[in-house]
Design a protein around this motif. Structure first.
Motif, PDB file in Angstrom:
ATOM      1  N   LEU A  10       0.799  -1.199   0.055  1.00 29.64           N
ATOM      2  CA  LEU A  10       0.089  -0.047   0.064  1.00 29.64           C
ATOM      3  C   LEU A  10       0.900   1.321  -0.043  1.00 29.64           C
ATOM      4  O   LEU A  10       2.133   1.334   0.479  1.00 29.64           O
ATOM      5  CB  LEU A  10      -0.900   0.054   1.277  1.00 29.64           C
ATOM      6  N   PRO A  11       0.270   2.378  -0.454  1.00 32.73           N
ATOM      7  CA  PRO A  11       1.003   3.774  -0.210  1.00 32.73           C
ATOM      8  C   PRO A  11       1.425   3.975   1.047  1.00 32.73           C
ATOM      9  O   PRO A  11       0.815   3.508   2.128  1.00 32.73           O
ATOM     10  CB  PRO A  11       0.139   4.651  -0.694  1.00 32.73           C
ATOM     11  N   GLY A  12       2.453   4.760   1.166  1.00 28.79           N
ATOM     12  CA  GLY A  12       3.112   5.338   2.543  1.00 28.79           C
ATOM     13  C   GLY A  12       3.861   4.162   3.236  1.00 28.79           C
ATOM     14  O   GLY A  12       3.823   4.175   4.658  1.00 28.79           O
ATOM     15  N   GLY A  13       4.384   3.199   2.658  1.00 29.58           N
ATOM     16  CA  GLY A  13       5.248   2.223   3.301  1.00 29.58           C
ATOM     17  C   GLY A  13       4.469   1.371   4.275  1.00 29.58           C
ATOM     18  O   GLY A  13       4.889   0.683   5.216  1.00 29.58           O
ATOM     19  N   ARG A  14       2.777   0.875   3.810  1.00 26.82           N
ATOM     20  CA  ARG A  14       1.991   0.127   4.514  1.00 26.82           C
ATOM     21  C   ARG A  14       2.002  -1.134   3.666  1.00 26.82           C
ATOM     22  O   ARG A  14       2.020  -1.067   2.551  1.00 26.82           O
ATOM     23  CB  ARG A  14       0.922   0.818   4.713  1.00 26.82           C
ATOM     24  N   VAL A  15       1.582  -2.135   4.272  1.00 28.16           N
ATOM     25  CA  VAL A  15       1.357  -3.446   3.883  1.00 28.16           C
ATOM     26  C   VAL A  15      -0.108  -3.844   4.640  1.00 28.16           C
ATOM     27  O   VAL A  15      -0.214  -3.602   5.769  1.00 28.16           O
ATOM     28  CB  VAL A  15       2.350  -4.559   4.334  1.00 28.16           C
ATOM     29  N   ARG A  16      -1.112  -4.401   3.636  1.00 26.37           N
ATOM     30  CA  ARG A  16      -1.958  -5.103   4.356  1.00 26.37           C
ATOM     31  C   ARG A  16      -2.110  -6.450   3.977  1.00 26.37           C
ATOM     32  O   ARG A  16      -1.636  -7.107   2.935  1.00 26.37           O
ATOM     33  CB  ARG A  16      -3.328  -4.724   3.518  1.00 26.37           C
ATOM     34  N   ILE A  17      -2.324  -7.392   5.259  1.00 20.09           N
ATOM     35  CA  ILE A  17      -2.365  -8.838   4.889  1.00 20.09           C
ATOM     36  C   ILE A  17      -3.823  -9.242   5.227  1.00 20.09           C
ATOM     37  O   ILE A  17      -4.293  -8.900   6.224  1.00 20.09           O
ATOM     38  CB  ILE A  17      -1.406  -9.348   5.883  1.00 20.09           C
ATOM     39  N   LEU A  18      -4.253  -9.810   4.213  1.00 13.41           N
ATOM     40  CA  LEU A  18      -5.752 -10.549   4.382  1.00 13.41           C
ATOM     41  C   LEU A  18      -5.440 -11.941   4.415  1.00 13.41           C
ATOM     42  O   LEU A  18      -4.542 -12.654   3.681  1.00 13.41           O
ATOM     43  CB  LEU A  18      -6.526 -10.227   3.062  1.00 13.41           C
ATOM     44  N   THR A  19      -6.185 -12.732   5.413  1.00 15.38           N
ATOM     45  CA  THR A  19      -6.247 -14.076   5.506  1.00 15.38           C
ATOM     46  C   THR A  19      -7.396 -14.909   5.723  1.00 15.38           C
ATOM     47  O   THR A  19      -8.353 -14.100   6.243  1.00 15.38           O
ATOM     48  CB  THR A  19      -5.230 -14.438   6.807  1.00 15.38           C
ATOM     49  N   GLN A  20      -7.584 -15.876   4.921  1.00 17.27           N
ATOM     50  CA  GLN A  20      -8.919 -16.666   4.989  1.00 17.27           C
ATOM     51  C   GLN A  20      -8.701 -18.005   5.536  1.00 17.27           C
ATOM     52  O   GLN A  20      -7.467 -18.530   5.053  1.00 17.27           O
ATOM     53  CB  GLN A  20      -9.502 -16.560   3.624  1.00 17.27           C
ATOM     54  N   GLU A  21      -9.149 -18.775   6.616  1.00 14.60           N
ATOM     55  CA  GLU A  21      -8.815 -20.214   6.728  1.00 14.60           C
ATOM     56  C   GLU A  21     -10.196 -20.773   6.856  1.00 14.60           C
ATOM     57  O   GLU A  21     -11.229 -20.249   7.319  1.00 14.60           O
ATOM     58  CB  GLU A  21      -8.169 -20.077   7.978  1.00 14.60           C
ATOM     59  N   SER A  22      -9.984 -22.045   6.410  1.00  9.17           N
ATOM     60  CA  SER A  22     -11.295 -22.975   6.639  1.00  9.17           C
ATOM     61  C   SER A  22     -10.575 -24.246   7.665  1.00  9.17           C
ATOM     62  O   SER A  22      -9.457 -24.749   7.068  1.00  9.17           O
ATOM     63  CB  SER A  22     -11.604 -23.546   5.406  1.00  9.17           C
ATOM     64  N   GLN A  23     -11.178 -24.400   8.703  1.00 10.21           N
ATOM     65  CA  GLN A  23     -10.690 -25.771   9.437  1.00 10.21           C
ATOM     66  C   GLN A  23     -11.784 -26.896   9.557  1.00 10.21           C
ATOM     67  O   GLN A  23     -12.997 -26.476   9.753  1.00 10.21           O
ATOM     68  CB  GLN A  23     -10.518 -25.153  10.649  1.00 10.21           C
ATOM     69  N   PHE A  24     -11.314 -28.048   9.257  1.00 10.18           N
ATOM     70  CA  PHE A  24     -12.258 -29.069   9.260  1.00 10.18           C
ATOM     71  C   PHE A  24     -11.673 -29.977  10.153  1.00 10.18           C
ATOM     72  O   PHE A  24     -10.537 -30.138  10.399  1.00 10.18           O
ATOM     73  CB  PHE A  24     -12.121 -29.972   7.751  1.00 10.18           C
ATOM     74  N   GLY A  25     -12.577 -30.867  10.727  1.00  9.56           N
ATOM     75  CA  GLY A  25     -12.258 -32.253  11.756  1.00  9.56           C
ATOM     76  C   GLY A  25     -12.279 -31.785  13.012  1.00  9.56           C
ATOM     77  O   GLY A  25     -12.401 -30.531  13.597  1.00  9.56           O
ATOM     78  N   LYS A  26     -12.124 -33.007  13.802  1.00  9.50           N
ATOM     79  CA  LYS A  26     -12.162 -32.920  15.220  1.00  9.50           C
ATOM     80  C   LYS A  26     -11.080 -32.037  15.797  1.00  9.50           C
ATOM     81  O   LYS A  26     -11.595 -31.198  16.599  1.00  9.50           O
ATOM     82  CB  LYS A  26     -12.275 -34.406  15.834  1.00  9.50           C
ATOM     83  N   PRO A  27      -9.795 -32.150  15.446  1.00  8.80           N
ATOM     84  CA  PRO A  27      -8.635 -31.267  16.031  1.00  8.80           C
ATOM     85  C   PRO A  27      -9.118 -29.907  16.019  1.00  8.80           C
ATOM     86  O   PRO A  27      -8.899 -28.912  16.766  1.00  8.80           O
ATOM     87  CB  PRO A  27      -7.369 -31.617  15.246  1.00  8.80           C
ATOM     88  N   ALA A  28      -9.582 -29.348  14.766  1.00 10.47           N
ATOM     89  CA  ALA A  28      -9.857 -27.741  14.485  1.00 10.47           C
ATOM     90  C   ALA A  28     -11.084 -27.810  15.290  1.00 10.47           C
ATOM     91  O   ALA A  28     -11.041 -26.462  16.014  1.00 10.47           O
ATOM     92  CB  ALA A  28     -10.210 -27.882  12.961  1.00 10.47           C
ATOM     93  N   ALA A  29     -12.130 -28.550  15.581  1.00 10.68           N
ATOM     94  CA  ALA A  29     -13.159 -28.304  16.188  1.00 10.68           C
ATOM     95  C   ALA A  29     -12.763 -28.072  17.829  1.00 10.68           C
ATOM     96  O   ALA A  29     -13.241 -27.279  18.576  1.00 10.68           O
ATOM     97  CB  ALA A  29     -14.327 -29.329  16.178  1.00 10.68           C
TER      98      ALA A  29
END
Length: 60
Positions: A10-29
């Protein structure tokens, strides 16, 4: 588990980090049911580490 990142310069020496996660299964639950949530805390620690690395600071 699926995880995607979008890192934007981004302008001005900035950074944007967008993250998307999907968790499946018993360990994630099991993790999602804990308080505090170790997955959320782990992601925040990762972001904090990226900030330190970008600033040239040593983790510690």
């Amino acid at each position: 588990m699926l995880h995607a990142w979008l890192v934007e310069d981004l302008p001005g020496g900035r950074v944007r980090i967008l993250t998307q996660e999907s968790q499946f299964g018993k360990p994630a639950a099991d993790l999602a049911g804990q308080t505090p949530n170790p997955m959320l805390n782990g992601h925040q620690a990762w972001l904090d580490g990226l900030v330190r690395a970008a600033r040239g600071q040593v983790a510690g």
